[in-house]
Structures are given as structure tokens and as C-alpha cells.
Design a protein around this motif. Structure first.
Motif, short mmCIF file in Angstrom:
data_model
loop_
_atom_site.label_atom_id
_atom_site.label_comp_id
_atom_site.label_asym_id
_atom_site.label_seq_id
_atom_site.Cartn_x
_atom_site.Cartn_y
_atom_site.Cartn_z
N GLN A 1 -61.48 -16.10 -25.33
CA GLN A 1 -60.54 -15.03 -25.03
C GLN A 1 -59.12 -15.57 -25.28
N LEU A 2 -58.36 -14.84 -26.09
CA LEU A 2 -56.98 -15.22 -26.40
C LEU A 2 -56.06 -14.47 -25.45
N LYS A 3 -55.24 -15.21 -24.66
CA LYS A 3 -54.40 -14.60 -23.63
C LYS A 3 -52.95 -15.03 -23.83
N ASN A 4 -52.04 -14.06 -23.56
CA ASN A 4 -50.60 -14.34 -23.61
C ASN A 4 -50.17 -14.93 -24.95
N VAL A 5 -50.65 -14.33 -26.03
CA VAL A 5 -50.31 -14.78 -27.38
C VAL A 5 -49.81 -13.58 -28.18
N PRO A 6 -49.05 -13.77 -29.23
CA PRO A 6 -48.59 -12.66 -30.08
C PRO A 6 -49.77 -11.87 -30.64
N GLU A 7 -49.68 -10.54 -30.56
CA GLU A 7 -50.79 -9.71 -30.99
C GLU A 7 -51.09 -9.88 -32.47
N ALA A 8 -50.07 -10.08 -33.27
CA ALA A 8 -50.28 -10.22 -34.71
C ALA A 8 -51.12 -11.46 -35.01
N ASP A 9 -50.82 -12.56 -34.33
CA ASP A 9 -51.58 -13.79 -34.54
C ASP A 9 -53.02 -13.63 -34.06
N ALA A 10 -53.18 -13.03 -32.88
CA ALA A 10 -54.52 -12.81 -32.35
C ALA A 10 -55.33 -11.89 -33.27
N GLU A 11 -54.67 -10.85 -33.81
CA GLU A 11 -55.33 -9.92 -34.72
C GLU A 11 -55.80 -10.65 -35.97
N ARG A 12 -54.98 -11.58 -36.47
CA ARG A 12 -55.33 -12.34 -37.67
C ARG A 12 -56.56 -13.21 -37.41
N ILE A 13 -56.62 -13.83 -36.24
CA ILE A 13 -57.79 -14.66 -35.89
C ILE A 13 -59.03 -13.79 -35.76
N GLY A 14 -58.87 -12.61 -35.17
CA GLY A 14 -60.01 -11.72 -34.98
C GLY A 14 -60.59 -11.19 -36.27
N GLN A 15 -59.83 -11.23 -37.35
CA GLN A 15 -60.29 -10.73 -38.64
C GLN A 15 -60.85 -11.84 -39.53
N SER A 16 -61.00 -13.06 -38.99
CA SER A 16 -61.55 -14.17 -39.77
C SER A 16 -62.99 -13.89 -40.18
N ALA A 17 -63.41 -14.52 -41.27
CA ALA A 17 -64.74 -14.26 -41.83
C ALA A 17 -65.86 -14.72 -40.90
N ASP A 18 -65.60 -15.74 -40.08
CA ASP A 18 -66.65 -16.26 -39.20
C ASP A 18 -66.70 -15.58 -37.85
N VAL A 19 -65.88 -14.52 -37.65
CA VAL A 19 -65.89 -13.74 -36.41
C VAL A 19 -66.86 -12.57 -36.54
N SER A 20 -67.75 -12.42 -35.58
CA SER A 20 -68.70 -11.32 -35.57
C SER A 20 -68.12 -10.07 -34.94
N VAL A 21 -67.50 -10.21 -33.76
CA VAL A 21 -66.91 -9.08 -33.02
C VAL A 21 -65.61 -9.53 -32.39
N ALA A 22 -64.59 -8.67 -32.46
CA ALA A 22 -63.33 -8.91 -31.76
C ALA A 22 -62.91 -7.61 -31.08
N ALA A 23 -62.50 -7.67 -29.81
CA ALA A 23 -62.15 -6.46 -29.07
C ALA A 23 -61.00 -6.73 -28.12
N TRP A 24 -60.02 -5.80 -28.11
CA TRP A 24 -58.87 -5.91 -27.22
C TRP A 24 -59.18 -5.29 -25.87
N THR A 25 -58.52 -5.82 -24.83
CA THR A 25 -58.65 -5.25 -23.49
C THR A 25 -57.36 -5.50 -22.70
N ASP A 26 -57.06 -4.57 -21.81
CA ASP A 26 -55.92 -4.70 -20.91
C ASP A 26 -56.34 -4.10 -19.57
N VAL A 27 -55.71 -4.52 -18.48
CA VAL A 27 -56.13 -4.06 -17.16
C VAL A 27 -54.93 -3.84 -16.27
N VAL A 28 -55.04 -2.81 -15.42
CA VAL A 28 -54.01 -2.48 -14.43
C VAL A 28 -54.66 -2.38 -13.06
#
Length: 784
Positions: free
Chosen positions: A61-88
Motif C-alpha cells: 500500500q502506497l501512503k502519503n505519496v504524490p498521486e501521479a507517482d503512485a499512478e505510474r507505479i500502479g500501471q507497471s507491467a508486473d502489477v495485476s491490480v491497483a485500486a485507490w481508497t480514501d476514508v473519513v
């Protein structure tokens, strides 16, 4: 006949009756190992499934990081699933409500619910910003269903949504705090201004290189450890290992493998030795017609391996079937943690281990009999002398026993190798039996069965005594409730002790209702010498924790406040700590009346409820609603109905004692088989003794003396080594996790297995003695 080895199937057919018990010993050895390793494998699979269900199917889980960087990691070829979440409102500090209960709001991608948490139970994920997915507990709380309109009260106003379905990722959290989980898509979360601190969950296509992925990400982006959370619960299962619980299970399985291997080898070797002794004339005749010693050795080994064609498949199949049966028992009888255990799983590790133990056991067991058979002289066939050809170094000692008894004992001890094999196999059966009783003790400690185990616990959130007794009375009046009892508590109360070295200090004071006190006696939790009858009612007596670090004992007096109380009894372990120890802190238990007098408090810190067996979710919600009405502020509500371990404990005990019963059966069969074959090997000697005047009763006594000699040596060796191993296993498996536990000699299991050994010896005497009595003397002398 092309070669001598063609005689093997013929010999197996001719001697099928003599070989029957040997085949059974191989089958049972294979079965035991297959079942043990298969159950360990099924346990590992179950734990993996439970971890996936509880913690989700994600790796980092990537926390407190720039969304653009996290999005780039989530789109890597070796990633099966990536999903965003936020909580209140996860900490429940803000005023988000559905009705009277607080709500926790999530803004998530659909993949978070469907792929990462596998939390969708009914309906569909919200497809627009007017829909929500609601936690399942709302269905029982106020009868919500898919398609209903619902209002969420927020600090900035009301929000209206349509329920698209039900699901959640943390049932335990909602059950504990009585909250509702609300899942929106990210568009709705942004629309209502709820975005706080989104994080990205990532599941890779392969688990093998997670550490490398984490290191690469940290190095490339310069992130710290707190920016990347690894799902350690999932990573600790399966091929990655690292889970101490599963390591212990496999360690136990390996130990059992070794013990079963040794026991099986000794049993089969003893049986084969007797078999070879019985067929001495046959091997002598084979030498006469030209078979070499090497061919004799090969013949005996291949004859033993020929048994594996039947015994190994039978043992493997039986092991798989028993594994299925145990899995079904755990799944349908035990607690809900076993719901995910595979029902018809086939374990490659179990099968390979079973086949290995069968082949290795037979090869080890055949080694000595094969060499013995190769040494048979051709003269044995010509002269008809079936003896081993060795001069006896000493005669039977008749000074302390009659001739028939002395001869029987002499027969047992004269051949040292046979004595070691037979007594060793008996001893190992006892060792296995005593060692496995440690597993039964471990299960009892892991899943203690207490009479005061609660189905529901209602506790003040801060541990204070703030729950009115009115709620206890209200719950007691509900039809589905069988028992309601409560506890009050005060911690770090100033106290004075009688000992000069403990002239001042503090104690924790906890009250028990009458039902709770009754359960202490019922569950045998009091130390010897305790008198709990003095504690009931408004008295000056209390109970205390028994511990090496607790400096008090029965009869000691403690001044609490302005009053002096006397310790009337001691508990064997601390029920208020995770490891059962006191940590040096003195804790006293009083009746509720005594607590009110000493502390001046009548409210409760904890209420415990026991309910009928067929309790429904609606009944649980009725109790929660009553608590909502009577308790001001937050409280913890623990629903343990699905977590009670009574059925799980029963299932494990059935498994444990079933295993012990199989070991006992192997012991009986081994003794009966060994004595029977030993008698068969000496059948001509018994015939000769009858010819020179020994009667049937004397022959029976001689067989009995031989059988009980094996049993005696086996019991002595088995009991000594078994008790030492039992104590060692206790120290490895139990003491580190349960420091208060104390090993003691398992008197009952010890008596059971020793009596079983001697009972088997008696049974072993009966059948060969009956066989000899039914044969005429001339027939016995001419027996091959």
C-alpha cells in the motif's frame, strides 16, 4: 520361470496370510504420514484463505505519496491490480451518522471491493455519485435492502443515496464499534468534498519478488519505510513462509514423520525377521538349487517392495479420505475460522511423504532380514534343521522360574537383534502415544473451554465502571438470553501487605458475580487448598492470582483502603492477561457485594451475555439496541457467537484421540503379529517339547513368558524415553507460549498404553497357543 525373482508373487500368494499384518503395518505407516502432512498442508491453505479474507489480496500500500507517482507505479507491467481508497471518520471522532450510529465513509475504486478485499456480498458496486454500497450489518440493524433510499447525516448537512448493494472489508471493526461502513465511488467522494488522504493498494502478478519491488520503489522515488506498507499477514503464508504458527505445525509433522518411520521400520523388520526364521528351510533349499547370497538378499528386498504395490496405494488413499473427513468435520462442526478449509483438497506433500515413508520403511526393515536369509546354509534344507546355526552361549536359567517360563524368557532374550527389534517397536508405539498427548494438551491450552465464555461482551470504551445494572436486568429478561453476568474493576488501588518487604503497594480489584464464581469451581481453576465458599456475598475474603511473581498466598491478609481482607483461594493462572501470567502485579477477585463495599461502586465495566444455541442476528441487534438506549457515549460491543471454540475443540480432540487410537491399534497388531510369527518360527521346537512330555499348559506358559518379556522391556524403554520426549516437546511447544503451564507425568495416558501393551500380549498368547493345542504332536514336528 525365467529367474528366481519370478518366485516372489508365488511366495506372496502362498504366504498371504502370514504377510497380512505386515501389509497392514505398512499401510498404517503410509496412512499416518499422508494424513499428518495433508492436514498440515490443508491448514496452510486455510490460513492463506483466512488471511486473504481478513486482510485482503494485496501486496503493498502506497501512503502519503504524490498521486501521479503512485499512478505510474500502479500501471507497471508486473502489477495485476491497483485500486485507490480514501476514508473519513475511521476514528469515529466526527459526526457522521446513519440513524443513531456512526458511519465510516470510504471513497474507493471498484477493484478495491471486488479484487483487493473480495468484499462484495450482494448487489453491485456504485456506478454513479447517487449510489452507495452499505455494510451488511445495516440489513439486521434496520432492515435495509438493495434499492432503498438512505440518509447520511454529516457535519455539513444531509446526503441522500440509493443502496446499490451490501459488502464490506472489515466486519470485525463494525461489529465491535457498532458502526456502518459506507462505500462510494471516487467521483462521489470528490463531489461531496470528502477527499482526505488517498492511498493506492497494489497486487503484483507474482509474490516472488515483492522485496525487490519495494526496494526499487524506495530507491527510485526516495520514499521512506512509512510510505510503503507491506501486507505481512498475506506474505507470511504460502510459499513465502515466515509464519511461526505454520512452521510449528510442519515441525510437528516432520517429528511425527521420523517417529512413524522408525516405528514402522522396527515393526516391519521384526515381522520380516520372524518371517525369515519361519522360512529358513525354504532359503536353504534355494541355496541348494544354485541361488547365491546376493540373489537371496535381492529376493528378500524385492519381496518386501512387492508388498508396497498394495500397501502404499491403500495407505495413501486412506490418508486422503481421512483428510477429507477431518476437513469436513472442521468445516461443518468447528468455528467459522475453518469455513475456508479445503473440503476435497489433495496434498502433493502428503502423498509424496506417504509414499516416501512406505518405501524407505520397507527398505530399512528389509536390510537385516535379507542378510540373515543370505546366511542360511544349504545344510539346513538337507538336515531339516531350521535353527539359526549358532551355538547357544548359555542355557535357560531355571533357578528362579519353572522350566517352561525360563525357556520362554530365554527364547526372547537369546537373539539380541530380534529382542531389540521387537521391544524397540513396542517402545516406539508407547513413545508415539505419549508424545501425541502433548498435542492434546496444546489444543486444550489454545482453546480453553470455560463455562463463563460469553457470546456477547459489552464493555465501557475507557474501562471505567459506567454501565448501569439496569441494562443487566433488562438483558436478563430477554427470552433468548440464558445468562448475564458482569464485572467491575478498579486498578492500582493502594494496598498494604503483611510481608515487611511488601509493606506498601497497589492491587487490581475485580468483582465476579455469583455465576462467574461458580464457573471457577466448575472449570477447576482454583489451586488446591482454596475455599471459594468464603468469597460469596458480602464477606472479608477474596481470591488472588497464583503465580511465581505474586508474593502472596492462601491465608495472607491485604489491607485495601480502610479494610483488611484475607485470601481464601488462588487461581492457577491469570485470566486477565494474554499469556496467563501476572507480571508481578497482585490482582484480587471479590464478590460483587464485597466490591461495592470496598470501592463504593455499583456500576459495571463489563457485561457478558450467554445466549441460546439457535440465536439469530436479529436477537443480537436487539441486545445492541438495548445497550444503545442505556449507555451514554461509546462502548465496545463484541459479538463472539461465531468465534466460540467448543466445536473446534471437539473436532481437534476427535482428531487427536483418533490418532492415538490408531497408534494403539498398531501396537496391538504389532504385538499379536510378532508373537504369532515368533511362535510359528519355532513350531518344530514346540512340537519336540510336546513329544518329550511337555503338556499344553506348559507350552502356553512358555509362549506367555516370551510375550511378556518383550512387553516388559518395551514398556520400560518406551515409558522412560516417551516421558523424556513428552517433557521435551512440552517445553518446545507449550511453555514458550503458555508460561504458566506446568508439565506433569501423564498418568492416565501412561496407564492406558501400558495396560494396552500387556492386554495385547495376552491376546497374542491366545491364538498361537490355540493353534499348537489343535495340532497333533507328529504334525507339529513335521511342520515346515
Amino acid at each position: 520361470m525365467k529367474n528366481y525373482l519370478s518366485l516372489i508373487p508365488i511366495s506372496a500368494h502362498v504366504h498371504r496370510r502370514q504377510n497380512r499384518l505386515t501389509l497392514l503395518c505398512i499401510t498404517i505407516s503410509v496412512f499416518l504420514v499422508t494424513a499428518v502432512f495433508s492436514m498440515a498442508d490443508m491448514g496452510n491453505r486455510m490460513q492463506t484463505n483466512n488471511m486473504l479474507k481478513k486482510h485482503g489480496n494485496w501486496h503493498i500500500q502506497l501512503k502519503n505519496v504524490p498521486e501521479a507517482d503512485a499512478e505510474r507505479i500502479g500501471q507497471s507491467a508486473d502489477v495485476s491490480v491497483a485500486a485507490w481508497t480514501d476514508v473519513v471518520n475511521y476514528g469515529r471522532e466526527e459526526e457522521y451518522h446513519i440513524g443513531k450510529r456512526k458511519a465510516v465513509l470510504y471513497g474507493v475504486d471498484e477493484a478495491y471491493i471486488t479484487d483487493i478485499k473480495n468484499g462484495l456480498k450482494e448487489g453491485s458496486f456504485p456506478q454513479n455519485d447517487t449510489e452507495i454500497l452499505l455494510s451488511s450489518n445495516a440489513k439486521d440493524a434496520f432492515g435495509a435492502k438493495t434499492g432503498d433510499r438512505i440518509t447520511i447525516e454529516t457535519p455539513s448537512g444531509s446526503m441522500d443515496f440509493t443502496i446499490s448493494g451490501f459488502g464490506e472489508d472489515d466486519e470485525e471493526f463494525n461489529a465491535l464499534y457498532g458502526t456502518f461502513s459506507v462505500y462510494m465511488n471516487r467521483k462521489a467522494f470528490e463531489k461531496y468534498g470528502l477527499v482526505r488522504n488517498p492511498s493506492l493498494y497494489i497486487r503484483y502478478q507474482s509474490q516472488a519478488d515483492i522485496s525487490r519491488h519495494v526496494s526499487d520503489i524506495k530507491e527510485e522515488y526516495g520514499w521512506a519505510d512509512e510510505n510503503i506498507e507491506v501486507n505481512k499477514a498475506l506474505m507470511g503464508t504460502g510459499a513465502l513462509g515466515g509464519d511461526s504458527g505454520m512452521q510449528e505445525i510442519y515441525m510437528i509433522a516432520v517429528m511425527l514423520f521420523i517417529l512413524i518411520l522408525i516405528a514402522g521400520a522396527l515393526m516391519i523388520a521384526g515381522s520380516m525377521n520372524s518371517n525369515v526364521a519361519q522360512r529358513t528351510k525354504f532359503f536353504g533349499m534355494m541355496r541348494c538349487i544354485g541361488m547365491s547370497r546376493e540373489q537371496i538378499i535381492r529376493f528378500v528386498r524385492l519381496e518386501a517392495l512387492n508388498w508396497c504395490k498394495i500397501a502404499i496405494p491403500a495407505g495413501v488413499i486412506l490418508g486422503i479420505l481421512v483428510t477429507w473427513g477431518v476437513c469436513a468435520l472442521l468445516r461443518f462442526m468447528a468455528g467459522e475460522e475453518f469455513v475456508s478449509i479445503p473440503l476435497f483438497g489433495v496434498s502433493a506433500a502428503g502423498i509424496v511423504s506417504g509414499v516416501a515413508v512406505g518405501i524407505i520403511t520397507v527398505l530399512i526393515a528389509a536390510q537385516s532380514p535379507a542378510k540373515r536369509a543370505s546366511k542360511v546354509s544349504p545344510v539346513s534344507a538337507v538336515t531339516g534343521n531350521a535353527g539359526d546355526g549358532k551355538n547357544m552361549s548359555s542355557a535357560a536359567n531355571t533357578r528362579f522360574a519353572k522350566i517352561e517360563t525360563a525357556l520362554g524368557m530365554h527364547h526372547a532374550v537369546s537373539k539380541k537383534k530380534n529382542l531389540i527389534l521387537l521391544t524397540g517397536s513396542f517402545a516406539l508405539s508407547i513413545i508415539l502415544f505419549l508424545s501425541f498427548t502433548v498435542f492434546a494438551d496444546l489444543v486444550s491450552l489454545i482453546m480453553p473451554q470455560k463455562s463463563n465464555d460469553a457470546d456477547i461482551e459489552i464493555a465501557s470504551s475507557d474501562g471505567s465502571n459506567s454501565i448501569s445494572s439496569v441494562l443487566l436486568d433488562e438483558l436478563a429478561g430477554m427470552e433468548e438470553v440464558t445468562n448475564v453476568f458482569g464485572r467491575r474493576s478498579c486498578f492500582d488501588v493502594p494496598a498494604q501487605f503483611e510481608e515487611e518487604s511488601l509493606s506498601s503497594g497497589v492491587v487490581d480489584v475485580i468483582s465476579y458475580d455469583e455465576f462467574d464464581l461458580d464457573c471457577l469451581t466448575k472449570d477447576k481453576e482454583l489451586k488446591k487448598g482454596s475455599d471459594i465458599s468464603k468469597v460469596y456475598g458480602n464477606s472479608r475474603y477474596v481470591l488472588a492470582i497464583c503465580d511465581a511473581d505474586v508474593p502472596v498466598g492462601i491465608g495472607d491478609k491485604i489491607r485495601v483502603g480502610s479494610e483488611e481482607v484475607e485470601i481464601a483461594g488462588m487461581l492457577k493462572m491469570n485470566p486477565f492477561s494474554s499469556d496467563g501470567t501476572s507480571g508481578g502485579k497482585v490482582t484480587i477477585i471479590t464478590s460483587k457485594e464485597t466490591f461495592t463495599r470496598l470501592m463504593g461502586i455499583a456500576e459495571y465495566a463489563l457485561l457478558m451475555v450467554q445466549m441460546e444455541e439457535d440465536v439469530e442476528n436479529g436477537d443480537v441487534e436487539a441486545i445492541r439496541n438495548a445497550a444503545d438506549n442505556e449507555i451514554d457515549g461509546e462502548y465496545a460491543f463484541r459479538n463472539r457467537i461465531g468465534q466460540k471454540t467448543g466445536n473446534t475443540y471437539a473436532a481437534f480432540m476427535i482428531f487427536a484421540y483418533g490418532f492415538l487410537a490408531i497408534i494403539a491399534l498398531v501396537t496391538v497388531l504389532n504385538i499379536v503379529n510378532s508373537i504369532s510369527m515368533s511362535v510359528s518360527a519355532r513350531i518344530r521346537q514346540y512340537g519336540t517339547m510336546r513329544a518329550v512330555g511337555m503338556d499344553e499348559w506348559q507350552v502356553t506358559k512358555m509362549i506367555a513368558a516370551e510375550a511378556f518379556t518383550y512387553a516388559f522391556y518395551g514398556c520400560v524403554a518406551g515409558c522412560i524415553l516417551g516421558l523424556l520426549l513428552s517433557k521435551g516437546l512440552y517445553g518446545i511447544l507449550i511453555i514458550p507460549h503458555f508460561p504458566y503451564a506446568v508439565w506433569s507425568i501423564p498418568i492416565v495416558p501412561l496407564l492406558v498404553i501400558v495396560l494396552l501393551v500387556f492386554a495385547a500380549a495376552v491376546a497374542a498368547i491366545y491364538f498361537p497357543a490355540k493353534r499348537i493345542r489343535s495340532m497333533v504332536v507328529t504334525e507339529t514336528i513335521n511342520e515346515l
